[in-house]
Design an enzyme around this catalytic site. Structure first.
Site, short mmCIF file in Angstrom:
data_model
loop_
_atom_site.label_atom_id
_atom_site.label_comp_id
_atom_site.label_asym_id
_atom_site.label_seq_id
_atom_site.Cartn_x
_atom_site.Cartn_y
_atom_site.Cartn_z
N ARG A 229 0.86 -1.19 0.00
CA ARG A 229 0.00 0.00 0.00
C ARG A 229 0.90 1.24 0.00
NH1 ARG A 229 -3.37 -2.77 -1.54
NH2 ARG A 229 -5.48 -3.16 -0.75
N ASP A 253 4.33 -0.34 -7.10
CA ASP A 253 3.05 -0.68 -7.72
C ASP A 253 1.93 0.13 -7.08
OD1 ASP A 253 1.39 -2.31 -9.47
OD2 ASP A 253 0.63 -3.25 -7.64
N GLU A 258 -2.37 7.69 -4.74
CA GLU A 258 -2.76 7.07 -6.02
C GLU A 258 -4.24 7.19 -6.35
OE1 GLU A 258 -1.72 2.91 -5.08
OE2 GLU A 258 -3.83 2.41 -5.27
N HIS A 290 -0.87 -0.14 -9.65
CA HIS A 290 -1.59 -1.06 -8.76
C HIS A 290 -2.09 -2.27 -9.55
CE1 HIS A 290 -3.67 -1.04 -4.62
NE2 HIS A 290 -3.58 -2.28 -5.05
P1 NAI Z 1 -1.60 -11.19 5.06
O1 NAI Z 1 -2.62 -10.70 6.01
O2 NAI Z 1 -1.62 -12.63 4.66
O3 NAI Z 1 -0.13 -10.87 5.62
C1 NAI Z 1 0.22 -9.64 6.16
C2 NAI Z 1 1.37 -9.88 7.14
O4 NAI Z 1 1.80 -8.60 7.62
C3 NAI Z 1 0.98 -10.72 8.36
O5 NAI Z 1 1.93 -11.76 8.55
C4 NAI Z 1 0.99 -9.71 9.51
O6 NAI Z 1 1.36 -10.31 10.75
C5 NAI Z 1 2.03 -8.73 9.03
N1 NAI Z 1 1.93 -7.42 9.67
C6 NAI Z 1 0.83 -6.78 10.13
N2 NAI Z 1 1.17 -5.56 10.60
C7 NAI Z 1 2.51 -5.43 10.44
C8 NAI Z 1 3.44 -4.42 10.74
N3 NAI Z 1 3.06 -3.26 11.31
N4 NAI Z 1 4.74 -4.64 10.45
C9 NAI Z 1 5.15 -5.81 9.88
N5 NAI Z 1 4.30 -6.82 9.57
C10 NAI Z 1 3.00 -6.63 9.84
O7 NAI Z 1 -1.73 -10.25 3.77
P2 NAI Z 1 -1.27 -10.57 2.28
O8 NAI Z 1 -2.36 -11.25 1.57
O9 NAI Z 1 0.09 -11.17 2.30
O10 NAI Z 1 -1.19 -9.08 1.68
C11 NAI Z 1 -0.24 -8.14 2.15
C12 NAI Z 1 -0.61 -6.78 1.62
O11 NAI Z 1 -0.48 -6.76 0.20
C13 NAI Z 1 -2.08 -6.38 1.85
O12 NAI Z 1 -2.24 -5.78 3.13
C14 NAI Z 1 -2.35 -5.40 0.75
O13 NAI Z 1 -2.12 -4.10 1.26
C15 NAI Z 1 -1.31 -5.73 -0.32
N6 NAI Z 1 -1.90 -6.18 -1.57
C16 NAI Z 1 -1.54 -5.52 -2.71
C17 NAI Z 1 -2.06 -5.92 -3.92
C18 NAI Z 1 -1.66 -5.25 -5.20
O14 NAI Z 1 -2.29 -5.49 -6.24
N7 NAI Z 1 -0.63 -4.43 -5.22
C19 NAI Z 1 -3.02 -7.03 -4.01
C20 NAI Z 1 -3.28 -7.69 -2.76
C21 NAI Z 1 -2.74 -7.26 -1.57
#
Ligand code: NAI
Length: 325
Positions: A229, A253, A258, A290
């Site tokens: 993000r 990305d 954005e 994105h």
């Molecule tokens: P997830 O929920 O499976 O993993 C997120 C991880 O971040 C978890 O292990 C959590 O413990 C950790 N976390 C939470 N707060 C934190 C902090 N302050 N510092 C360090 N680690 C922390 O989520 P997933 O599916 O892996 O997605 C991650 C991110 O990717 C999403 O939050 C979303 O913002 C982004 N995303 C971007 C996309 C794109 O098209 N560019 C598409 C899908 C997701």
């Protein structure tokens, strides 16, 4: 059941229309959801929103006034929804996973582009310029990648990096001891990594996680990749890091401002965002709009889960993918 889609694009309509039935009708609004456009939701049972729709307290109040019980997000992140305010007023469901591979593979595509200059080579060879001057890259093999956030996407990215023979360092607020990943402190990750890739959610705690102070800890020439993000990175600090050559490359990305720009063709407009405009002029900054999620598989999974979420909520009053605090 009538669903209003906001910020909808032709590809959304194409994939979701396949689910329409006599009992399930869909209206696709191109406009983003915000306080000015929320009145379009009148008469619908549910709204379906995306990453740059604004679901703040005023929008939530209006949706409740129209008798809408459900906000179905067709994305994983929910930082654009005031979840605290929504509690006990309206339910919010999301698509927690649709293809971590799509995002992780795009992350590696951006990284490879940055370290091998394929973005420059593509443009050069189109005009028969086959010179290699200025295109020297570096091997990823043996380099240390710092992964912040080892959830679904961070884990897949870690596996991809291992395939390249890279060393993995990770930081997660909730480390997962079952993973074959070496965790370290955030500070150490900043100091030791040749490449830093962000895979954690955006929230109050992670806002501007990459800032002036943290950039000063990083190795000279570090490559920063953000497919998570935009507001995880302080864009002005990033620009300064690029200018001072502390940061050797940035692959973005996502971008913190954005919402008014991405997913749209702005090629005929004057861009008022000076920080973005300056970042775009840097030869070592690569921006995609994105699109990390944007694969056939992910779009199909997003549509399936969104419709399942809506059906489950209206059949049982609950949903396993409800966002709770
Ligand atoms: P997830 O929920 O499976 O993993 C997120 C991880 O971040 C978890 O292990 C959590 O413990 C950790 N976390 C939470 N707060 C934190 C902090 N302050 N510092 C360090 N680690 C922390 O989520 P997933 O599916 O892996 O997605 C991650 C991110 O990717 C999403 O939050 C979303 O913002 C982004 N995303 C971007 C996309 C794109 O098209 N560019 C598409 C899908 C997701």
């Amino acid at each position: 059941m009538k669903i209003a889609f906001f910020d909808s694009k032709p590809y959304d309509e194409e994939v979701f229309s396949g689910f329409s039935t006599d009992n399930l009708s869909m209206k696709f609004f191109e406009t983003k959801l915000n306080e000015d456009t929320v009145s379009l939701a009148k008469g619908f049972d549910c709204i379906c929103a995306f990453v740059n729709d604004t679901v703040n307290s005023n929008v939530i109040d209006a949706l409740c006034d129209y008798g809408i019980k459900l906000i179905a997000l067709r994305c994983a992140g929910y930082n654009n929804v005031d979840i605290n305010y929504a509690k006990n007023k309206i339910s919010v469901v999301r698509v927690p996973a649709y293809s971590p591979y799509a995002v992780a593979e795009h992350t590696m595509a951006l990284l490879l582009t940055a370290v091998r200059n394929t973005h420059k080579a593509y443009v050069r060879t189109k005009s028969f310029n086959f010179s290699l001057n200025g295109l020297v890259g570096f091997d990823l093999y043996g380099k240390t990648v710092g992964i912040i956030g080892t959830g679904k996407i961070g884990r897949v990215f870690s596996d991809i990096c291992k395939g390249f023979g890279m060393k993995i360092l990770a930081y997660d607020k909730y480390p997962n001891g079952d993973l074959d990943i070496k965790y370290t402190s955030l500070e150490n990750l900043f100091k030791e990594s040749d490449i830093i890739s962000l895979h954690c959610p955006l929230n109050d705690e992670s806002y501007h996680l990459i800032n002036k102070d943290n950039i000063s800890l990083m190795k000279n020439g570090v490559i920063l990749v953000n497919t998570s993000r935009g507001a995880l990175v302080d864009s002005d600090a990033l620009l300064e890091g690029i200018r001072s050559k502390k940061i050797g490359g940035a692959c973005l990305d996502v971008y913190e401002e954005e919402s008014e720009l991405f997913f749209e063709d702005n090629s005929n407009l004057i861009i008022n965002d000076d920080t973005l405009a300056l970042l775009m002029t840097m030869p070592n900054v690569i921006v995609t709009s994105h699109q990390a999620f944007f694969t056939k598989e992910a779009l199909s999974n997003i549509a399936n889960t969104t419709i399942e979420n809506i059906n489950e909520f209206y059949t049982t009053g609950k949903c396993k993918n409800e966002v709770t605090l």
